[in-house]
Design an enzyme around this catalytic site. Sequence first.
Site, PDB file in Angstrom:
ATOM      1  N   TYR A 165       7.422   1.276   1.034  1.00 35.61           N
ATOM      2  CA  TYR A 165       7.089   0.944  -0.343  1.00 35.61           C
ATOM      3  C   TYR A 165       5.597   0.646  -0.476  1.00 35.61           C
ATOM      4  O   TYR A 165       4.926   1.148  -1.394  1.00 35.61           O
ATOM      5  CB  TYR A 165       7.917  -0.253  -0.800  1.00 35.61           C
ATOM      6  CG  TYR A 165       7.743  -0.596  -2.259  1.00 35.61           C
ATOM      7  CD1 TYR A 165       8.217   0.252  -3.260  1.00 35.61           C
ATOM      8  CD2 TYR A 165       7.112  -1.779  -2.646  1.00 35.61           C
ATOM      9  CE1 TYR A 165       8.073  -0.062  -4.600  1.00 35.61           C
ATOM     10  CE2 TYR A 165       6.964  -2.105  -3.989  1.00 35.61           C
ATOM     11  CZ  TYR A 165       7.439  -1.243  -4.960  1.00 35.61           C
ATOM     12  OH  TYR A 165       7.282  -1.564  -6.285  1.00 35.61           O
TER      13      TYR A 165
ATOM     14  N   SER B  50       1.911  -1.625  -7.870  1.00 35.60           N
ATOM     15  CA  SER B  50       2.545  -2.875  -7.454  1.00 35.60           C
ATOM     16  C   SER B  50       1.517  -3.740  -6.743  1.00 35.60           C
ATOM     17  O   SER B  50       0.528  -3.227  -6.194  1.00 35.60           O
ATOM     18  CB  SER B  50       3.712  -2.583  -6.505  1.00 35.60           C
ATOM     19  OG  SER B  50       4.231  -3.778  -5.951  1.00 35.60           O
TER      20      SER B  50
END
Length: 272
Positions: free
Chosen positions: A154, A141
């Site tokens: 995350y 990501s």
Amino acid sequence: MSRFAGQVALITGASAGIGAALAREFARQGADLVLLARRQDRLAALSTEIEGQGRRTLAIAADVTVDGDLERAVAATRTALGRLDVVVANAGFGVVGPIESLTLDDYRRQFETNIFGVLRTVRASLEALKAARGRLVIIGSVAGYIATPGGSPYAMSKFAVRGLADALRYELAPTGVSVTLVSPGLVESELRRVDNGGRLHPEARDAAPAWLIMPAARAARQIVRAVARRRREIVVTGHGKIGVFLQRHAPWLITATIRAAGLRARPEPVRR
């Protein structure tokens, strides 16, 4: 051109979002598919759709957090389809919130899927990938480069898999296995409708601005093209590319922007 004709691609988290879009795109490029996810009904529907295009599929209910699930899936793949050429470690979700509101179990739950789930996928498929001189794809990501307030679990997980991809690229090069790290920005996905416990809230509104979200099919085309070329990394979305570029070359500007604009991670979706 069918870049993956005669090859077999395995995708975790294939029931929705980028995973499902990648399955369709690999099939369009000639690959047979092994679809892994927890939601068997969705896998069955996707499998039927892809088989309608003339490709073979194997839909397996599997959980990347469960020891043994990936090994059984890879064994079933080699038995049914005879080979394994591409593995996409895609399954993941996002835990969000300020550190004061999170528990250690929240972080453990995040890492179990996003880090150890990737490791389980890699370890289970490595022998088959080496035999095929294949391709390993790790879905990271932009959050693996840029952490925002309220998004530490995350971001930590995606920083970790970026490090894993970098190390494995060196380790596996002598075996002929390529490693491609995919770092998406905002792409069409259910991710932002999943709460910290991993539960989907289909009724929740996507917190991301619609004009920033790239359609999953478009992202999949870019990713599959990069995998075919054995690229080391692809950053998906224009805003993602800008963010990663600035983080590499002008990190002070990213810091100033986050502080000045008060940018934060998305809120956790809750049932209404």
